[in-house]
Design a protein around this motif. Structure first.
Motif, PDB file in Angstrom:
ATOM      1  N   ASP A 256       0.850  -1.196   0.000  1.00 13.10           N
ATOM      2  CA  ASP A 256       0.000   0.000   0.000  1.00 13.10           C
ATOM      3  C   ASP A 256       0.885   1.245   0.000  1.00 13.10           C
ATOM      4  O   ASP A 256       1.249   1.765   1.062  1.00 13.10           O
ATOM      5  N   VAL A 257       1.224   1.724  -1.190  1.00 14.29           N
ATOM      6  CA  VAL A 257       2.126   2.877  -1.319  1.00 14.29           C
ATOM      7  C   VAL A 257       1.541   4.143  -0.696  1.00 14.29           C
ATOM      8  O   VAL A 257       2.222   4.843   0.069  1.00 14.29           O
ATOM      9  N   PRO A 258       0.275   4.503  -0.965  1.00 13.52           N
ATOM     10  CA  PRO A 258      -0.283   5.724  -0.358  1.00 13.52           C
ATOM     11  C   PRO A 258      -0.236   5.703   1.167  1.00 13.52           C
ATOM     12  O   PRO A 258       0.069   6.727   1.798  1.00 13.52           O
ATOM     13  N   ALA A 259      -0.529   4.556   1.768  1.00 16.43           N
ATOM     14  CA  ALA A 259      -0.501   4.458   3.229  1.00 16.43           C
ATOM     15  C   ALA A 259       0.916   4.643   3.753  1.00 16.43           C
ATOM     16  O   ALA A 259       1.136   5.311   4.783  1.00 16.43           O
ATOM     17  N   PHE A 260       1.898   4.074   3.057  1.00 15.36           N
ATOM     18  CA  PHE A 260       3.301   4.207   3.469  1.00 15.36           C
ATOM     19  C   PHE A 260       3.750   5.658   3.342  1.00 15.36           C
ATOM     20  O   PHE A 260       4.427   6.192   4.231  1.00 15.36           O
ATOM     21  N   ARG A 261       3.378   6.303   2.260  1.00 16.60           N
ATOM     22  CA  ARG A 261       3.758   7.707   2.069  1.00 16.60           C
ATOM     23  C   ARG A 261       3.136   8.592   3.143  1.00 16.60           C
ATOM     24  O   ARG A 261       3.777   9.522   3.663  1.00 16.60           O
ATOM     25  N   LYS A 262       1.897   8.292   3.493  1.00 16.29           N
ATOM     26  CA  LYS A 262       1.242   9.062   4.557  1.00 16.29           C
ATOM     27  C   LYS A 262       1.921   8.838   5.896  1.00 16.29           C
ATOM     28  O   LYS A 262       2.190   9.791   6.643  1.00 16.29           O
ATOM     29  N   GLU A 263       2.246   7.572   6.190  1.00 22.90           N
ATOM     30  CA  GLU A 263       2.875   7.228   7.468  1.00 22.90           C
ATOM     31  C   GLU A 263       4.229   7.904   7.627  1.00 22.90           C
ATOM     32  O   GLU A 263       4.614   8.313   8.727  1.00 22.90           O
ATOM     33  N   HIS A 264       4.947   8.073   6.512  1.00 19.58           N
ATOM     34  CA  HIS A 264       6.310   8.622   6.573  1.00 19.58           C
ATOM     35  C   HIS A 264       6.378  10.072   6.074  1.00 19.58           C
ATOM     36  O   HIS A 264       7.483  10.553   5.739  1.00 19.58           O
ATOM     37  N   ALA A 265       5.250  10.735   6.066  1.00 17.79           N
ATOM     38  CA  ALA A 265       5.203  12.166   5.710  1.00 17.79           C
ATOM     39  C   ALA A 265       5.832  12.443   4.353  1.00 17.79           C
ATOM     40  O   ALA A 265       6.622  13.385   4.183  1.00 17.79           O
TER      41      ALA A 265
END
Length: 416
Positions: A217-226
């Motif tokens: 889940d790329v969007p979730a990872f990007r959100k988690e890591h700002a």
């Protein structure tokens, strides 16, 4: 086959960094071959696991079933040039003893991978005592690269290194090179017979990337890591003299008016200085991340917009393939290639990214701005690289090819 691998920097399970031999040995072990590795206790980026404290040798079996014999490396590794040199030789001494004491029975072939060049001493001694042929692999041209980057300056040591290099080429049954440029240099400048040279290059680990490409889940990872709203350019690898990562900081300084964010993932002797320099310049578009396991590295790459391969501007580095380049390709990310020579040729032939003149921050920034203006090209270059690597640099295919060569040099009495 029973294969003895000598690799000072063979990774531990879940270590970050160059995993070429962890992947190759995994494939070989899965094919029913028995692999034993003689390795060091210090990661090539300089850190040392606490579990080695007070130990000079440690036998373990990694998660792939490969037996690993860890041998002492001096803790002076990161202190100075002389400290690193002593660390190299401390491994030479300990690995010879470890090989004699802890490797049991006969082996069909010994494979030794360099740099450092001095691991060849271990291979030669064990080859003589065990009456086993050895294959010498060149991942980087030593001593040239050490001289060009200022790591090796002593005239006596340089003469010894060149003599020993020639000696190793003569004694090895086969020599594996990782780029066509290495092969050309060995034949035309070092007098090595062409029939003695094989070519098994760095490659892409599709087994890991394809697992993540289908379910991560790329969007979730990007959100988690700002990382949301950022054009993320990721560098993965060592932070050392050869990498000259200050050129990326220079580029970041020129792009403060954009949404570009640079991620530095890894470790090395210059990481502290780089972090301090970024703070001094107040670069809010630079982020440093400590070494993480390969699977986590791939998650960062997949969550990025582009990857970059960077080295110091010296002629020797025109002959190498940067191993991180293949990680970017396997994750379908375009490459900002700040290395001239065969690495540039690779990216341009595959149409997998853009060449950046090494140590030219203006050119680096201009190429990134070009990508910002052409998002469709970013995706196309990423896909091009993936398809090209899949066709030409699949780790599993190349591991099998390597094994075929080793079967040709195994001990005569075992090949009858």
């Amino acid at each position: 086959m029973r294969i003895l691998l000598i690799h000072q920097y063979f990774l531990e399970d879940d270590d970050g960094g160059g995993s070429r031999w962890n992947e190759i040995s995994r494939f070989w072990q899965a094919e029913g071959h028995e692999i034993t590795v003689i390795a060091g206790m210090v990661h090539y980026m300089g850190h040392r696991s606490a579990k080695y404290s007070g130990k000079h040798f440690l036998q373990e079996t990694n998660r792939d079933g490969v037996q690993v014999i860890r041998c002492h490396v001096s803790e002076s590794y990161n202190k100075s040039f002389l400290g690193r040199l002593w660390a190299y030789f401390s491994f030479t001494f300990s690995s010879i003893w470890g090989g004699l004491r802890y490797t049991k029975g006969n082996y069909d072939v010994i494979v030794v991978t360099s740099p450092p060049l001095f691991v060849g001493i271990t291979a030669y001694v064990l080859s003589l005592l065990k009456r086993t042929p050895f294959v010498f692999e060149i991942r980087d041209l030593w001593p040239e690269s050490a001289i060009d980057t200022g790591i090796l300056t002593s005239g006596i040591l340089i003469k010894f290194a060149y003599w020993f290099e020639k000696f190793m080429y003569k004694k090895a049954r086969l020599i594996n090179v990782l780029t066509p440029a290495f092969r050309e240099k060995l034949i035309t400048q070092k007098g090595v017979p062409s029939e003695k040279i094989i070519f098994i290059p760095n490659a892409a680990d599709f087994s890991l990337s394809e697992e993540l490409l289908t379910g991560f889940d790329v969007p979730a990872f990007r959100k988690e890591h700002a990382l949301e709203g950022k054009f993320v350019v990721t560098y993965v690898g060592a932070h050392g003299v050869a990498n000259h990562l200050v050129q990326v900081l220079d580029t970041a300084e020129l792009l403060q008016d954009t949404n570009v964010l640079f991620l530095f993932i890894g470790d090395g002797m210059l990481k502290k200085e780089l972090k301090e320099e970024a703070q001094r310049r107040q670069l809010s578009n630079v982020r440093f991340i400590d070494s993480v396991p390969k699977k986590e590295v791939f998650k960062y790459i997949l969550a990025s917009d582009a990857g970059t391969s960077v080295l110091k501007k010296v002629d020797t580095f025109k002959t190498i393939y940067s191993n991180k380049t293949f990680d970017y390709m396997s994750c379908q990310k375009p490459i900002l290639m700040a290395i001239d020579g065969v690495s540039r040729q690779l990216v341009e032939e595959a149409q997998a990214g853009l060449y950046v003149e090494p140590e030219n921050a203006d050119d680096f920034a201009e190429k990134i701005r070009f990508y910002l203006q052409n998002p469709n090209l970013v995706k196309q270059h990423g896909l091009n690289g993936y398809l090209y690597a899949k066709a030409n640099f699949d780790r599993k295919v190349l591991a099998k090819r390597y094994l075929d060569f080793l079967k040709q040099v195994e001990q005569p009495e075992k090949s009858v």
